[in-house]
Design an enzyme around this catalytic site. Structure first.
Site, mmCIF file in Angstrom:
data_model
loop_
_atom_site.group_PDB
_atom_site.id
_atom_site.type_symbol
_atom_site.label_atom_id
_atom_site.label_comp_id
_atom_site.label_asym_id
_atom_site.label_seq_id
_atom_site.Cartn_x
_atom_site.Cartn_y
_atom_site.Cartn_z
ATOM 1 N N GLU A 1 12.582 -29.678 -0.850
ATOM 2 C CA GLU A 1 12.284 -28.892 0.434
ATOM 3 C C GLU A 1 13.032 -27.244 0.758
ATOM 4 O O GLU A 1 13.003 -26.685 1.481
ATOM 5 C CB GLU A 1 12.738 -29.533 1.625
ATOM 6 C CG GLU A 1 11.864 -30.825 2.031
ATOM 7 C CD GLU A 1 11.932 -31.814 3.088
ATOM 8 O OE1 GLU A 1 13.247 -31.854 3.249
ATOM 9 O OE2 GLU A 1 11.036 -32.088 3.842
ATOM 10 N N TYR B 1 -0.471 -37.215 4.921
ATOM 11 C CA TYR B 1 -0.536 -37.766 5.990
ATOM 12 C C TYR B 1 -1.806 -37.666 6.865
ATOM 13 O O TYR B 1 -2.105 -38.589 7.334
ATOM 14 C CB TYR B 1 0.696 -37.067 6.911
ATOM 15 C CG TYR B 1 2.263 -37.337 6.597
ATOM 16 C CD1 TYR B 1 2.708 -38.585 6.286
ATOM 17 C CD2 TYR B 1 3.092 -36.424 6.101
ATOM 18 C CE1 TYR B 1 3.801 -39.036 5.993
ATOM 19 C CE2 TYR B 1 4.339 -36.684 5.701
ATOM 20 C CZ TYR B 1 4.604 -37.962 5.574
ATOM 21 O OH TYR B 1 6.024 -38.226 5.067
#
Lengths: 173, 173
Positions: free
Chosen positions: A27, A139
């Site tokens: 990240e 997702y």
């Protein structure tokens, strides 16, 4: 590839701590990680723990190139919506790169959903970075909605000196 | 105007429920409110409660035009950052319109920060809607950062049939 998903134990905290750093590197914010495995042991394995965690484990014969058998984790806790009641929040979902594509991430996500449903949670919430297209697609493909895009919700944070200042200005009891 | 901030009791849940609806009307999503005061009583006043709540109360002589003395609330719970540890999340902060401008909102916010600091929380997080300029300005003036703007975090949600589907696909134990 065979894998098993099980609740984390205190003994898994070193492995979870290792993967927390791997995820933060991905990240692009590894310098934000201040937590140690001792913190995880204290906060996750006490009375009224601050979080719960599942880990994904592969058999010894499938261990990673560096010798790890705990290859993924999902760390979550319970929140509350004043509109709908109990919710579960998935803080981290991570699978080591060399183990992706085997359904481990989907397995962890589904298991957290199942644990949440058993606690009568009506939502599973999480956060993703806007540039993280693989995660957003993952997702979305499973039916998740992006509430920032659709309703305009933004994350706001007080920390450091700003949090101290706020706390110091609290009215007397 | 004099006001007092105190922890909510089970007996405050009807008042909190009323104000939850007032806030949802302001946020233009009143149809999303499914919760009742009985839900709040059950989930907030049990062992391991799902949330904690502070209420702001004014003396009888300052009661609202409709006769209310509980005129604001801050509902929060504890979360966990795998980068920094314990955090507190402020789900709702609300003050009835006729009582704004008296420092009640600031008092509730500061008190939640103080409660969080006592629990060794290093962040106070919350969410606001992008069009809600008064709230965004209120938080920004006190030093809050917008993490959606600065780092790109988006809210993702599974609920309804999508959550059921996920849970049903969980691997066997």
């Amino acid at each position: 590839m065979k894998f098993k998903i099980r609740p984390a134990t205190k003994e898994d905290c070193k492995e979870i701590s290792r993967m927390i750093m791997e995820l933060a590197v991905y990240e692009k914010m590894p310098d934000q990680v201040k937590i140690t495995h001792e913190d995880l042991e204290r906060d996750g394995f006490c009375q009224n723990p601050f979080f719960e965690c599942l880990v994904a484990e592969v058999p010894e014969e499938h261990k990673s190139t560096e010798g790890f058998t705990v290859v993924g984790y999902g760390l979550y806790f319970y929140n509350y919506s004043t509109w709908e009641g109990r919710t579960v929040y998935l803080e981290d979902l991570y699978v080591m790169p060399e183990f992706r594509g085997n359904g481990i991430g989907k397995g962890l996500l589904s298991k957290v959903a199942q644990v949440g449903k058993k606690k009568r949670c009506v939502r599973l919430n999480l956060s993703v970075l806007d540039w993280n297209t693989p995660s957003r697609d993952f997702y979305a493909a499973k039916g998740a909605r992006d509430l920032t895009d659709s309703e305009g919700w933004h994350f706001i944070r007080f920390d450091g000196q700003n949090l101290d200042n706020l706390a110091n200005e609290a009215p007397e009891d």
